[in-house]
Write a protein that holds these residues in place. Structure first.
Motif, PDB file in Angstrom:
ATOM      1  N   LEU A  66       0.840  -1.200   0.000  1.00 54.01           N
ATOM      2  CA  LEU A  66       0.000   0.000   0.000  1.00 54.01           C
ATOM      3  C   LEU A  66       0.874   1.248   0.000  1.00 54.01           C
ATOM      4  CD1 LEU A  66      -2.976   0.594   0.036  1.00 54.01           C
ATOM      5  CD2 LEU A  66      -2.918   0.584   2.525  1.00 54.01           C
ATOM      6  N   ARG A  67       1.942   1.167   0.823  1.00 56.00           N
ATOM      7  CA  ARG A  67       2.817   2.328   0.936  1.00 56.00           C
ATOM      8  C   ARG A  67       3.536   2.578  -0.390  1.00 56.00           C
ATOM      9  NH1 ARG A  67       6.803   1.372   5.305  1.00 56.00           N
ATOM     10  NH2 ARG A  67       8.303   0.855   3.686  1.00 56.00           N
ATOM     11  N   ASN A  68       3.985   1.491  -1.020  1.00 59.55           N
ATOM     12  CA  ASN A  68       4.669   1.664  -2.301  1.00 59.55           C
ATOM     13  C   ASN A  68       3.764   2.315  -3.330  1.00 59.55           C
ATOM     14  OD1 ASN A  68       6.924   0.550  -1.276  1.00 59.55           O
ATOM     15  ND2 ASN A  68       6.571  -1.498  -2.133  1.00 59.55           N
ATOM     16  N   LEU A  69       2.534   1.848  -3.365  1.00 60.17           N
ATOM     17  CA  LEU A  69       1.576   2.388  -4.320  1.00 60.17           C
ATOM     18  C   LEU A  69       1.386   3.892  -4.089  1.00 60.17           C
ATOM     19  CD1 LEU A  69      -0.309   1.574  -6.594  1.00 60.17           C
ATOM     20  CD2 LEU A  69      -2.071   1.084  -4.902  1.00 60.17           C
ATOM     21  N   LEU A  70       1.202   4.238  -2.826  1.00 65.51           N
ATOM     22  CA  LEU A  70       0.979   5.644  -2.489  1.00 65.51           C
ATOM     23  C   LEU A  70       2.210   6.491  -2.788  1.00 65.51           C
ATOM     24  CD1 LEU A  70      -1.014   5.908   0.824  1.00 65.51           C
ATOM     25  CD2 LEU A  70      -1.526   6.959  -1.368  1.00 65.51           C
ATOM     26  N   GLU A  71       3.361   5.942  -2.405  1.00 59.65           N
ATOM     27  CA  GLU A  71       4.579   6.720  -2.615  1.00 59.65           C
ATOM     28  C   GLU A  71       4.844   6.928  -4.092  1.00 59.65           C
ATOM     29  OE1 GLU A  71       7.537   4.795  -0.280  1.00 59.65           O
ATOM     30  OE2 GLU A  71       7.174   6.112   1.433  1.00 59.65           O
ATOM     31  N   HIS A  72       4.555   5.894  -4.875  1.00 56.48           N
ATOM     32  CA  HIS A  72       4.745   6.035  -6.315  1.00 56.48           C
ATOM     33  C   HIS A  72       3.802   7.100  -6.870  1.00 56.48           C
ATOM     34  CE1 HIS A  72       4.084   4.941 -10.596  1.00 56.48           C
ATOM     35  NE2 HIS A  72       5.387   5.013 -10.559  1.00 56.48           N
ATOM     36  N   GLU A  73       2.557   7.026  -6.422  1.00 54.22           N
ATOM     37  CA  GLU A  73       1.581   8.000  -6.899  1.00 54.22           C
ATOM     38  C   GLU A  73       1.989   9.424  -6.505  1.00 54.22           C
ATOM     39  OE1 GLU A  73      -0.767   7.363  -8.909  1.00 54.22           O
ATOM     40  OE2 GLU A  73      -1.812   9.300  -8.919  1.00 54.22           O
TER      41      GLU A  73
END
Lengths: 155, 745
Positions: A66-73
């Motif tokens: 979840l964190r990776n997705l958010l950070e990428h976004e």
């Protein structure tokens, strides 16, 4: 504890959020609350109308995926190049053109007024160009001598 | 705006070869867009080209990076703008196919490109929909760049490379005659003051030394020489007097001109400029910076000129008396010049820094003194003192740095002066012994050389004043160089008295990088009353600021009587507009002056009539001096309702075609409310009215309510019909009712 919400990316590259009640919100926007002073603290996920759906106190408290997705976004929509050195400032008077090296490659921009260079806490500073793009100086003392001399008259 | 076969004349050279390779025979580019970022958001260039058949993408790594998509299909180009970056996305009905990224600098161009794409794809070319007219709406200049920016209106990034002090010449030109006179006086005065040492030569050689040696001396010669000395001193005094007066006269006028020009220019600048600048800072630029320049011109500049003349003439005289002695005497001079240059460099940076520190300190003052109530209410006095101390410490620090250089440099010059004198003594004595020169010549040399070095010393001290004045000039020109962002049209159309119809065509507006109005379309008939409704932050005030032309639209257009308001001279257009703000500002002056602010020549009858119509007459008469009572900052304090009515009278007096009403949210007592409503009714009658409405009575009265939310119009219609449909307005209205009932309970 399972997260009270789920995120995924649709084929159009937009983020979709499923909240605690199972309602799906398409095209949500993650926004940092304190992008400059505390980037890690406080990320809000808002719907397209700008209403907050979820408030995340710390990104680091989220599970990895979840964190990776958010950070990428976030990295896709945040643009604050870090100024690494100043090669040249065209004239002594504003507006003047700055040729700089940043962590995102070399570029040039126009500074409209000397008030667009401002000191933040500690040795950090921000330079805002004529288009409103902010360039962060992470540590004034670690810039090379030429850059420091250029900046002297602003700070 | 159509691109021709050569892909549009402004296509950067880096793409032309690659796109020529990519194009099929006969295929031509309709439009192109160049990014300034790559997909990883690093600074780089990529480009997209639109042809009637295809979309072609190139990236800066070269021709091996060509991608293409065929048209027509279910393709769409979307632009998505975040804070400072945007994305141009190519999507079909299932997927996102490609993304290009750019900074805000290119977002207008991206939107334009997406629009062209849409036009090409749908296959009907119904113009550019107001996006890219070939003529700049602001100045009438021809637009030929692809980003639609008018080269005439956009301020150039690079300023003229002339130092600020030299640019003062612009202000000196009208006073040229007096300046020349001053210069001639300076020259004459300098020559007169150089005469005495010259006369000492014969005084020694022809009078004193022969007398000492027992030779007879002609007494008339003594009288002549002494008379000459006295005469030249008196002449120098008179010339100096005239010169100082003339140049002070000129410099006062130059700085007064500069103040007026700066202030006049300041008034021309749009609200955008004042938003970014601090009041205290602007005030100090107009007042103290221009004063500093005046001082510089009247005192330092004259001294500077005199000194240069003096130094030059002295050198000539010395060389003519004895070249050898002169050369030795002047030998330290180049070294001193170099030293001055070095110090100047050091000082310039020092002064600029101390200038910034000083400005910081004054802005702390400008921040906290007007906000003193807040400071005291939150008991933050000590923190504010600390904040001030901090910036004061920075001033101290930067001044200390300057003083280090200064304190070292001053005595060094004195030392050099002494050294120079010593050289003259040593070499001179030797020359006298060798019978090369007479004692008189040596005395004259000593007299000249001490003047020479005094002048050099004072010139060096002037370096400081020059640098300070240069910094001040820079600050003033910073204002003068600012082109008003609400620009006067190059080819103005005089509106005269407008009919009062207003059309908003796809109006967009950005504050910096944040778009706050997203494509507003609205037509208002002459005499119609529009109520703007919506939660705070919906963009109502921004819309009104745009209609008043306090700002210019970022995109789209506002038409009055079917003409772009940017084609009218600003002042003539605003004459047609009356504004009543929520918290009306009264200037320091009488009530009558405040009512007549928009029309200072209005006869008293009309002022009273306007006040009567605005229901202000009665309370004005209750003031101690009636219409002559002083109000505003230092005058009588009036209540909110009273000020409101004065501002209604102010608007009535100019009899505008278009009325802007920003209604106060706070409620006043019922009696005052009724008075204000009655006043407003008179005002609105027969005028195009746009009101930011909060009161139920205003909402009911409006011909049409326009409901805004997040920078868009979401609903439109009469009060009653809007209440029937479950929308934003019904919700807002319900909330308001609950609030009123809650308060009543």
């Amino acid at each position: 504890m399972p997260e009270p919400f789920q995120l995924h990316r649709d084929p159009f590259g937009r983020l979709a959020l499923t909240d605690a009640h199972g309602v799906q919100h398409l095209g949500v926007n993650p926004i940092r609350g304190f992008p400059i002073s505390a980037a890690e603290y406080g990320v809000s996920i808002c719907d397209q109308e700008g209403r907050e759906l979820v408030w995340i106190r710390r990104l680091s408290e989220l599970p990895g995926e979840l964190r990776n997705l958010l950070e990428h976004e976030l990295s896709q929509r945040e643009f604050m190049p870090v100024l690494e050195s100043i090669d040249k400032i065209s004239t002594n008077n504003e507006p003047c053109e700055w040729q700089v090296q940043t962590d995102r490659g070399p570029t040039a921009f126009v500074l409209k007024s000397d008030e667009d260079v401002r000191r933040l806490d500690g040795a950090r500073a921000i330079v805002t160009d004529a288009n409103g793009i902010a360039y962060l100086i992470a540590d004034l003392n670690r810039l090379n001598a030429v850059s420091q001399r250029y900046l002297e008259r602003y700070l | 705006m159509t691109e021709t076969a050569d892909h549009g004349s402004n296509l950067p050279a880096r793409w032309s070869a690659a796109i020529d390779r990519a194009l099929r025979p006969g295929e031509k580019v309709i439009a192109w867009f160049e990014t300034d970022l790559n997909v990883e958001l690093r600074f780089a260039h990529e480009a997209v080209f639109l042809t009637p058949q295809r979309l072609i993408a190139l990236s800066s790594s070269g021709q091996d990076q060509v991608r293409e998509w065929r048209l027509p299909a279910d393709l769409t180009l979307l632009t998505r703008d975040f804070a400072t970056v945007g994305g141009l996305e190519l999507v079909d009905s299932h997927n996102r196919l490609a993304v290009w990224r750019y900074t805000t600098a290119r977002s207008a161009a991206a939107q334009r490109f997406a629009h062209r794409f849409e036009v090409a794809r749908v296959g009907h070319a119904n113009g550019d929909g107001g996006l890219g007219a070939g003529v700049c709406p602001s100045c009438g200049g021809v637009l030929n760049t692809d980003d639609g920016a008018c080269p005439e209106c956009t301020p150039a990034a690079a300023p003229p490379p002339v130092s600020s002090l030299l640019r003062l010449i612009r202000f000196a030109k009208p006073r040229l005659g007096m300046i020349v006179l001053g210069f001639v006086l300076t020259l004459a005065g300098t020559v007169a003051s150089l005469a005495p040492p010259y006369l000492t030569m014969p005084l020694f050689d022809k009078v004193l030394i022969p007398h000492q040696n027992g030779l007879p001396v002609d007494p008339t010669l003594v009288y002549w020489l002494l008379g000459g000395l006295a005469g030249s001193a008196i002449l120098a005094w008179l010339l100096d007097w005239a010169r100082t007066y003339v140049l002070a006269w000129v410099s006062e006028r130059i700085s007064a001109d500069m103040r007026s020009r700066t202030y006049a220019h300041l008034q021309q600048l749009s609200l955008e400029f004042f938003g970014g600048k601090r009041t205290g800072d602007l005030m100090s630029r107009v007042s103290s910076d221009s004063d500093r320049i005046c001082n510089f011109l009247s005192l330092n500049l004259i001294d500077f000129l005199t000194n240069i003349l003096m130094i030059g003439l002295t050198a000539v005289i010395l060389l003519s008396i004895n070249p050898w002695l002169a050369l030795v005497t002047l030998s330290p001079f180049p070294f001193i010049l170099w030293l001055v240059h070095w110090v100047r460099q050091k000082l310039r940076r020092g002064f600029r820094q101390s200038g910034v520190a000083w400005a910081d300190m004054t802005s702390v003052l400008a921040d906290t003194i007007p906000g003193i109530r807040v400071v005291k209410a939150f008991a933050q006095e000590s923190r504010e003192v600390e904040r001030f101390d901090q910036s004061n410490a920075r001033v101290l620090e930067s001044n200390d740095r300057v003083n280090v250089i200064w304190s070292f440099f001053g005595p060094l010059v004195t030392l050099l002066t002494e050294a120079g004198l010593l050289t003259v003594w040593a070499f001179g004595v030797w020359l006298v012994f060798a019978e090369g020169i007479t004692v008189g010549v040596l005395t004259a040399f000593l007299a000249y050389i001490s003047r020479f070095y005094t002048k050099i010393e004072s010139m060096i001290r002037m370096v400081q004043a020059v640098q300070r004045a240069a910094a001040s000039a820079h600050r003033i020109f910073e204002i003068l160089d600012r082109t008003p962002s609400v620009a006067e049209p190059k080819i103005p159309y005089h509106p005269g008295r407008l009919e009062g119809s207003i059309d908003l065509v796809d109006v967009r507006f950005k504050y910096g990088t944040r778009e706050v109005l997203h494509g507003i379309n609205l037509s208002i008939k002459p005499g119609e009353m529009i109520g703007l409704v919506g939660p705070s932050g919906a963009g109502k005030s921004t819309l009104i600021n745009l209609i008043c032309r306090f700002y210019d639209v970022s995109e789209g257009a506002i038409l009055a009587d079917g003409r772009d308001i940017r084609s009218f001279p600003v002042a003539e257009y605003r004459k047609n507009i009356g504004i009543v703000l929520q918290d009306p500002f009264l200037f320091f002056g009488t009530v009558a002056e405040n009512i007549a602010y928009g029309r200072p020549d209005a006869p008293r009858d009309e002022i009273v009539a306007a006040a009567r119509a605005a229901r202000a007459h009665d309370f004005i008469l209750r003031l101690p001096d009636g219409y002559d009572s002083l109000v505003g900052e230092r005058g009588q304090s009036l209540s909110g309702g009273e000020r409101q009515r004065i501002s209604i009278a102010r608007a009535l007096l100019i009899d505008p075609r278009i009325l802007i009403l920003d209604e106060a949210t706070s409620s006043v007592d019922t009696e005052t409310e009724r008075e204000i409503q009655a006043a407003l009714q008179t005002l609105i009658e027969g005028r195009t009215t746009i009101a930011i409405a909060h009161r139920l009575s205003t909402l009911r009265r409006a011909d049409r309510l326009v409901v805004m939310e997040r920078g868009m119009i979401v609903e439109m219609g009469k009060h009653e019909s809007l209440l029937e449909s479950p929308g934003t307005y019904a919700r807002l209205h319900q909330a308001q009712l609950e609030l009123v009932q809650g308060l009543g309970a």
